[in-house]
Design a protein around this motif. Structure first.
Motif, PDB file in Angstrom:
ATOM      1  N   ASP A  55       0.810  -1.064  -0.018  1.00  0.00           N
ATOM      2  CA  ASP A  55       0.086  -0.013  -0.121  1.00  0.00           C
ATOM      3  C   ASP A  55       1.023   1.188  -0.253  1.00  0.00           C
ATOM      4  O   ASP A  55       1.397   1.745   0.897  1.00  0.00           O
ATOM      5  N   THR A  56       1.091   1.745  -1.260  1.00  0.00           N
ATOM      6  CA  THR A  56       2.150   3.146  -1.317  1.00  0.00           C
ATOM      7  C   THR A  56       1.557   4.245  -1.083  1.00  0.00           C
ATOM      8  O   THR A  56       2.447   5.160  -0.696  1.00  0.00           O
ATOM      9  N   THR A  57       0.290   4.352  -1.248  1.00  0.00           N
ATOM     10  CA  THR A  57      -0.182   5.761  -0.937  1.00  0.00           C
ATOM     11  C   THR A  57       0.130   6.564   0.374  1.00  0.00           C
ATOM     12  O   THR A  57       0.614   7.493   0.063  1.00  0.00           O
ATOM     13  N   PRO A  58      -0.038   5.658   1.478  1.00  0.00           N
ATOM     14  CA  PRO A  58       0.329   6.237   2.626  1.00  0.00           C
ATOM     15  C   PRO A  58       1.807   6.663   3.116  1.00  0.00           C
ATOM     16  O   PRO A  58       2.258   7.690   3.675  1.00  0.00           O
ATOM     17  N   PHE A  59       2.637   6.356   1.892  1.00  0.00           N
ATOM     18  CA  PHE A  59       4.131   6.638   1.788  1.00  0.00           C
ATOM     19  C   PHE A  59       4.244   8.287   1.499  1.00  0.00           C
ATOM     20  O   PHE A  59       5.097   8.799   1.661  1.00  0.00           O
ATOM     21  N   VAL A  60       3.443   8.615   0.737  1.00  0.00           N
ATOM     22  CA  VAL A  60       3.427   9.918   0.040  1.00  0.00           C
ATOM     23  C   VAL A  60       2.954  11.080   0.979  1.00  0.00           C
ATOM     24  O   VAL A  60       1.788  11.340   1.327  1.00  0.00           O
ATOM     25  N   GLN A  61       3.990  11.931   1.275  1.00  0.00           N
ATOM     26  CA  GLN A  61       3.784  12.735   2.504  1.00  0.00           C
ATOM     27  C   GLN A  61       2.827  13.867   2.033  1.00  0.00           C
ATOM     28  O   GLN A  61       2.152  14.512   2.574  1.00  0.00           O
ATOM     29  N   SER A  62       2.728  14.279   0.586  1.00  0.00           N
ATOM     30  CA  SER A  62       2.291  15.499   0.213  1.00  0.00           C
ATOM     31  C   SER A  62       0.727  15.265   0.208  1.00  0.00           C
ATOM     32  O   SER A  62      -0.235  16.241   0.087  1.00  0.00           O
ATOM     33  N   TYR A  63       0.295  13.868   0.233  1.00  0.00           N
ATOM     34  CA  TYR A  63      -1.121  13.636   0.387  1.00  0.00           C
ATOM     35  C   TYR A  63      -1.762  14.174   1.853  1.00  0.00           C
ATOM     36  O   TYR A  63      -2.905  14.375   1.638  1.00  0.00           O
ATOM     37  N   PHE A  64      -1.035  14.063   2.701  1.00  0.00           N
ATOM     38  CA  PHE A  64      -1.082  14.367   3.995  1.00  0.00           C
ATOM     39  C   PHE A  64      -0.935  16.001   4.201  1.00  0.00           C
ATOM     40  O   PHE A  64      -1.752  16.794   4.864  1.00  0.00           O
ATOM     41  N   ALA A  65      -0.075  16.665   3.550  1.00  0.00           N
ATOM     42  CA  ALA A  65       0.326  18.043   3.761  1.00  0.00           C
ATOM     43  C   ALA A  65      -0.409  18.748   3.054  1.00  0.00           C
ATOM     44  O   ALA A  65      -0.698  20.050   3.525  1.00  0.00           O
ATOM     45  N   GLY A  92       6.962  10.769 -12.384  1.00  0.00           N
ATOM     46  CA  GLY A  92       8.379  10.335 -12.036  1.00  0.00           C
ATOM     47  C   GLY A  92       8.437   9.506 -10.876  1.00  0.00           C
ATOM     48  O   GLY A  92       7.667   8.918 -10.462  1.00  0.00           O
ATOM     49  N   ASP A  93       9.754   9.789 -10.421  1.00  0.00           N
ATOM     50  CA  ASP A  93      10.308   8.958  -9.351  1.00  0.00           C
ATOM     51  C   ASP A  93       9.475   9.234  -8.040  1.00  0.00           C
ATOM     52  O   ASP A  93       9.288  10.701  -7.880  1.00  0.00           O
ATOM     53  N   THR A  94       8.989   8.499  -7.217  1.00  0.00           N
ATOM     54  CA  THR A  94       8.379   8.909  -5.976  1.00  0.00           C
ATOM     55  C   THR A  94       9.620   8.549  -4.771  1.00  0.00           C
ATOM     56  O   THR A  94      10.206   7.565  -4.415  1.00  0.00           O
ATOM     57  N   LYS A  95       9.985  10.064  -4.414  1.00  0.00           N
ATOM     58  CA  LYS A  95      11.238  10.223  -3.661  1.00  0.00           C
ATOM     59  C   LYS A  95      10.914   9.217  -2.338  1.00  0.00           C
ATOM     60  O   LYS A  95      11.785   8.624  -1.745  1.00  0.00           O
ATOM     61  N   GLU A  96       9.681   9.213  -1.802  1.00  0.00           N
ATOM     62  CA  GLU A  96       9.636   8.465  -0.368  1.00  0.00           C
ATOM     63  C   GLU A  96       9.739   6.905  -0.919  1.00  0.00           C
ATOM     64  O   GLU A  96      10.329   6.246   0.273  1.00  0.00           O
ATOM     65  N   LEU A  97       9.489   6.505  -1.870  1.00  0.00           N
ATOM     66  CA  LEU A  97       9.683   4.976  -1.909  1.00  0.00           C
ATOM     67  C   LEU A  97      11.213   4.793  -2.490  1.00  0.00           C
ATOM     68  O   LEU A  97      11.751   3.456  -2.033  1.00  0.00           O
ATOM     69  N   VAL A  98      11.687   5.678  -3.185  1.00  0.00           N
ATOM     70  CA  VAL A  98      13.189   5.621  -3.458  1.00  0.00           C
ATOM     71  C   VAL A  98      14.090   5.504  -2.220  1.00  0.00           C
ATOM     72  O   VAL A  98      14.738   4.725  -1.882  1.00  0.00           O
TER      73      VAL A  98
END
Length: 334
Positions: A164-174, A227-233
């Motif tokens: 589940d990668t969506t919660p990794f992406v900080q911008s969705y919360f910020a 592009g690349d997802t920095k949190e996953l990188v």
């Protein structure tokens, strides 16, 4: 006085027991659920990969589905993998949302596609009622549907780890940019991601499968729109490298894409072209290791034996756009 102390001591012990039991429950709950998926009798495995698709047949979704049925029959597929963004624009509204049948059941009607579909949530799915897609009610409507946040499919020859990668992406919360996300079941995103990483590391380290595949919605490497997802990188890629994962498969970018990694044998495969494509929307700064990129609609197939893997990308007409084959012995030595 002694009786009072004994009572307090017993109460404290009870609290500690309950607390410990509670921690045990949380830990058990966090472990990745496992599903068994038999390979063919000859030990081989084949499946299709599709992402970013649910538009009630529009934007060539129906045409892609038609070709999936044709290729699925030809390859005698065992199942289908969905890389997320299953329903546009904002997921499902409820378990009763007709979009489920209009975008899934009534679209993927070919006989070869009447197999198990293993799905993860994408960011657009989180913008609706995410819990609805996880509901057992949908499986009663269409038994092919299986969607969880994170889980493992043990297909004998391969183990597929859905993340589940969506919660990794900080911008969705910020900064939700006007969208409303359904974060029920997530709690603290930092704790959620930390627990997920812990469980994934353990599961990967214990895996003895010939092929290790990780599936998520967001890209790790991509030259597409996102592009690349920095949190996953930073958080996920090191785990994949350390555990010698063979493939990372994703959607999110509405394209078909194959990128190799210069420092490891991991192949990054994007299959997010199930309906609406983003033609010409390519990052100017390209990621190294690019083997193939196509910004139209289509899907991907995967065929595995003990010794070899074959990946193929198809366009909306069923034409093979890119085919990549490697033996396990050569591939493992990259």
């Amino acid at each position: 006085m002694a009786a009072g102390l004994n009572s307090e001591y017993m109460a404290l012990c009870l609290v500690l027991m309950i607390s410990s039991f509670g921690l045990c429950l949380v830990s058990t709950h966090a472990e990745l659920r496992r599903f068994e998926q038999p390979a063919k009798t000859d030990g081989t495995l084949s499946f299709l990969v599709l992402g970013d698709w649910g538009r009630k047949g529009a934007f060539n979704q129906s045409e892609v589905a038609l070709q999936m049925g044709r290729i699925g029959e030809k390859l005698d597929i065992d199942f289908v993998v969905s890389t997320g963004d299953n329903f546009y624009d904002d997921g499902l509204t409820s378990e009763q949302d007709k979009a489920f049948e209009e975008s899934f059941t009534q679209i993927y009607t070919a006989k070869s596609l009447q197999k198990q579909w293993y799905s993860v949530l994408g960011n657009h799915d989180y913008r609706g009622n995410a819990e609805a897609q996880l509901s057992l009610h949908l499986r009663k409507i269409d038994s092919r549907w299986l969607c969880l946040r994170s889980f493992i499919v043990d297909a004998e020859l391969a183990e597929i780890f859905f993340v589940d990668t969506t919660p990794f992406v900080q911008s969705y919360f910020a900064d939700a940019e006007g969208h409303t996300y359904d974060w029920r079941g997530i709690g603290s995103p930092r704790a959620y991601v930390a627990n997920l990483i812990k469980d994934l590391k353990l599961a990967l380290s214990e895996s003895s499968a010939k092929w290790k595949i990780v599936v998520g919605h967001h890209s790790i490497r991509s030259i597409g729109h996102h592009g690349d997802t920095k949190e996953l990188v930073s958080k996920l890629l090191p785990i994949l490298k350390a555990n010698k994962v063979d493939f990372y498969m994703n959607g999110h970018d509405h394209c078909l894409e194959h990128i190799g990694d210069a420092e490891s044998p991991i192949q990054f495969l994007t299959s997010g072209a199930g309906s609406k494509a983003w033609r010409g929307d390519i990052k100017k700064q390209k990621t190294g290791g690019l083997k193939f990129f196509y910004d139209g609609q289509g899907f991907m197939s995967v065929q595995l034996t003990r010794d070899a893997a074959e990946i193929a990308f198809y366009d909306v007409s069923g034409n093979v756009l890119h085919r990549w084959t490697a033996t396990k012995s050569l591939y493992a030595s990259i």
